[in-house]
Design a protein around this motif. Structure first.
Motif, short mmCIF file in Angstrom:
data_model
loop_
_atom_site.label_atom_id
_atom_site.label_comp_id
_atom_site.label_asym_id
_atom_site.label_seq_id
_atom_site.Cartn_x
_atom_site.Cartn_y
_atom_site.Cartn_z
N LEU A 4 0.90 -1.36 0.18
CA LEU A 4 0.08 -0.05 0.04
C LEU A 4 0.91 1.25 -0.06
O LEU A 4 0.55 2.36 -0.66
N ARG A 57 1.48 6.28 -6.84
CA ARG A 57 -0.01 6.99 -7.26
C ARG A 57 0.57 8.52 -7.10
O ARG A 57 0.13 9.48 -7.73
N THR A 93 2.59 1.36 -3.37
CA THR A 93 1.12 1.84 -4.62
C THR A 93 0.92 3.42 -4.25
O THR A 93 0.81 4.06 -5.18
N ALA A 94 0.77 3.69 -2.84
CA ALA A 94 0.38 5.22 -2.58
C ALA A 94 1.62 6.05 -3.12
O ALA A 94 1.25 7.25 -4.01
N GLN A 95 2.85 5.71 -2.86
CA GLN A 95 4.28 6.34 -3.65
C GLN A 95 3.94 6.52 -5.02
O GLN A 95 4.33 7.46 -5.70
#
Length: 163
Positions: free
Chosen positions: A63, A70, A66-68
């Motif tokens: 997560l 995004r 993925t957040a980075q």
């Protein structure tokens, strides 16, 4: 029958001992099995807890990654959008400047054409007025001569004398 009694007692004692031994062996087996199952359950619980902990850590890492990704993608899109907006503004300014130049050039050309037309109209009007004035002067002179001749003819016809 008395001789049978000690034998029965002996058999009974043997059976009781065998049952006691079987009971003891069963209890030992059940205790060992319970201990094995408890140890196995404890081991499975520890493995499950370790798996859960590993899964949580992997999920958190995924997560976060993925957040980075995004965030990086959003920043890249924002930069691209900013560059596009800047380019669009520049293109619009260039277009407006070119259009303004074209309009100015067109207005100057129209002004020059209008000035030339006005000058030509003025010249044509002057020529027309001069020509018309000369025609009127010539006509007026002709009429004056005709009037003079008419007067003279009239005077001659009335008085018989020429002026």
């Amino acid at each position: 029958m008395t001789a049978l009694l000690p034998k029965i007692r002996q058999e009974r004692k043997s059976i009781v001992e065998a049952v006691a031994q079987l009971f003891q062996e069963t209890n030992e087996f059940l205790s060992a099995t319970t201990a094995n199952r408890n140890a196995q359950a404890q081991k499975q619980a520890e493995e499950l807890q370790a798996f859960h902990k590993q899964l949580e850590q992997t999920s958190q890492e995924f997560l976060a990654e993925t957040a980075q990704e995004r965030i990086a993608k959003a920043q890249k899109q924002a930069e691209e959008l900013q560059a596009f907006r800047k380019q669009l503004e520049q293109t619009s300014q260039e277009f407006l400047a070119a259009t303004a130049q074209e309009r100015i050039a067109q207005a100057q050309k129209q002004a020059e054409e209008l000035q030339a037309f006005h000058k030509q109209l003025e010249q044509t009007s002057q020529e027309f007025l001069a020509e018309t004035a000369q025609e009127r002067i010539a006509k007026a002179q002709k009429q004056a001569k005709e009037l003079q001749a008419f007067r003279q003819d009239l005077f001659v016809s009335i008085f018989g004398v020429s002026l």
